[in-house]
Write an enzyme that holds these catalytic residues in place. Structure first.
Site, PDB file in Angstrom:
ATOM      1  N   ASP A 109      -3.690  -3.648 -11.417  1.00  0.00           N
ATOM      2  CA  ASP A 109      -3.412  -2.252 -11.728  1.00  0.00           C
ATOM      3  C   ASP A 109      -1.919  -1.925 -11.607  1.00  0.00           C
ATOM      4  OD1 ASP A 109      -6.011  -1.743 -12.306  1.00  0.00           O
ATOM      5  OD2 ASP A 109      -6.476  -0.699 -10.434  1.00  0.00           O
ATOM      6  N   GLY A 110      -1.238  -2.571 -10.669  1.00  0.00           N
ATOM      7  CA  GLY A 110       0.196  -2.336 -10.531  1.00  0.00           C
ATOM      8  C   GLY A 110       0.961  -2.721 -11.786  1.00  0.00           C
ATOM      9  N   ARG A 135       9.760  10.842  11.641  1.00  0.00           N
ATOM     10  CA  ARG A 135       9.529  12.258  11.906  1.00  0.00           C
ATOM     11  C   ARG A 135       8.738  12.907  10.775  1.00  0.00           C
ATOM     12  NH1 ARG A 135      15.388  14.545  14.074  1.00  0.00           N
ATOM     13  NH2 ARG A 135      15.530  13.229  15.943  1.00  0.00           N
ATOM     14  N   ALA A 183      -6.799   5.790  -5.943  1.00  0.00           N
ATOM     15  CA  ALA A 183      -5.768   4.944  -5.341  1.00  0.00           C
ATOM     16  C   ALA A 183      -5.320   5.529  -3.995  1.00  0.00           C
ATOM     17  CB  ALA A 183      -4.597   4.794  -6.315  1.00  0.00           C
ATOM     18  N   ASN A 214      -0.308   7.259 -11.776  1.00  0.00           N
ATOM     19  CA  ASN A 214      -1.202   7.467 -10.633  1.00  0.00           C
ATOM     20  C   ASN A 214      -0.827   8.689  -9.804  1.00  0.00           C
ATOM     21  OD1 ASN A 214      -3.154   5.522 -10.878  1.00  0.00           O
ATOM     22  ND2 ASN A 214      -2.376   4.193  -9.259  1.00  0.00           N
ATOM     23  N   ASP A 215       0.368   8.632  -9.202  1.00  0.00           N
ATOM     24  CA  ASP A 215       0.698   9.672  -8.232  1.00  0.00           C
ATOM     25  C   ASP A 215       2.191   9.774  -7.964  1.00  0.00           C
ATOM     26  OD1 ASP A 215       1.225   7.452  -6.465  1.00  0.00           O
ATOM     27  OD2 ASP A 215      -0.903   7.402  -5.983  1.00  0.00           O
ATOM     28  N   LEU A 238      -7.065   8.619  -2.564  1.00  0.00           N
ATOM     29  CA  LEU A 238      -8.381   8.368  -1.967  1.00  0.00           C
ATOM     30  C   LEU A 238      -8.222   7.906  -0.523  1.00  0.00           C
ATOM     31  CD1 LEU A 238     -11.469   8.134  -2.357  1.00  0.00           C
ATOM     32  CD2 LEU A 238     -11.088   5.785  -3.135  1.00  0.00           C
TER      33      LEU A 238
END
Length: 297
Positions: free
Chosen positions: A72-73, A157, A188, A146-147, A191
């Site tokens: 998928d990458g 932090r 991905a 994807n994102d 989830l």
């Protein structure tokens, strides 16, 4: 008439297991009379001196289809390029999960015969466009299938930011960041962060907080045409914006990240009997059907 004549092959050359199926794929396509071009690094694995080689995908190649051998990458990396060129993309799975690649090497030739003859479906997947602004001026941009993940980078932090949707203030938050995901990316990283699974056909975007410093913050699903703005706090000195886990944008404190749907979709080619739910059962370990006596209960 064949729907695909001119085909490009791109493989993840870092995976040793791609070499054998890649060579089989070249032999099969040449035998079937297709015009085949190889990406330059992929060509080194095939050791075929007769096929044309290219460095970058562009319109001059006049391609009908791009086939990726990898995971998928690899599909994400190639997909951002082919979406812009409006070239359909097909994947031969040599990765781990394979939500985007459904051609299996063990039966590759038989599956490809049907697909290349026209027995396939097209799944349109929208991308996200990202722009990074500083004092009202756009300084960088990116794309994601994807994102988009806003996170503290190398710092341990929590980061602070304000979230706006369609110019309306939603909340301010202290957390480890925010995942902004398409339906494609909902299976991905989103989830893993506790977000919902969205069917690929949905016109929606999901926002998943990462370890928020509050018990009331939950994932939010918004319309696909929403304009999302993330205004970074003034203490976020090491923040990063990562697209598809592959490309990074480096903001400064006070910068604004704008995320919107890209109009040109990615066209994924799947076998005609492909089922999103069957893929989830296989890849995510969902339970199969109960015994016949319990099917109607």
């Amino acid at each position: 008439m064949k729907p695909f004549k001119h085909i490009a092959l791109i493989a993840n050359v870092e995976l040793p297991e791609v070499t054998e199926p890649l060579k089989r794929l070249c032999r099969f396509l040449e035998k079937e009379g297709y015009s085949v071009a190889l990406e330059s690094k992929t060509a080194l694995l095939v050791a075929n001196n007769t096929l044309p080689v290219f460095d970058y995908l562009d319109e001059e190649l006049k391609l009908d289809l791009v086939v990726v051998v990898g995971g998928d990458g690899s599909m994400l990396s190639v997909g951002r390029s082919v979406a812009e060129l409006n070239i359909p993309l097909l994947g031969v799975n040599r990765g781990r999960l394979g939500f985007l690649t459904d051609i299996q090497p063990d039966d590759m030739e038989n599956q490809l015969i049907r697909v290349l003859a026209g027995d396939y479906i097209v799944s349109n997947r929208f991308l996200l466009e990202i722009s990074l602004s500083r004092k009202g001026e756009k300084i960088n941009s990116g794309e994601a299938i994807n994102d988009v993940v806003v996170h503290p980078g190398s710092s341990l932090r929590m980061m602070e930011f304000e979230l706006y949707i369609d110019e309306q203030f939603v909340y301010s938050q202290r957390s480890d960041g925010l995942i902004v995901s398409t339906p494609t990316g909902s299976t991905a990283y989103a989830l893993s962060g506790g977000g919902p699974i969205l069917h690929p056909n949905l016109d929606a975007i999901v926002l998943v907080p990462m370890n928020p410093h509050t018990l009331s913050s939950r994932p939010v699903v918004v319309g696909g045409d929403s304009s999302i703005e993330i205004k970074l706090g003034l203490r976020n000195e090491h923040s990063m914006v990562t697209c598809d886990g592959q490309n990074d944008l480096i903001p400064q404190p006070g910068d604004v990240i704008c995320i919107e749907k890209k109009m040109q979709p990615l066209r994924l080619i799947h076998q005609a009997d492909n089922s999103f739910y069957a893929t989830c059962r296989t890849k995510l370990g969902w339970g199969s059907r109960l015994g016949s006596s319990n099917r109607n209960r």
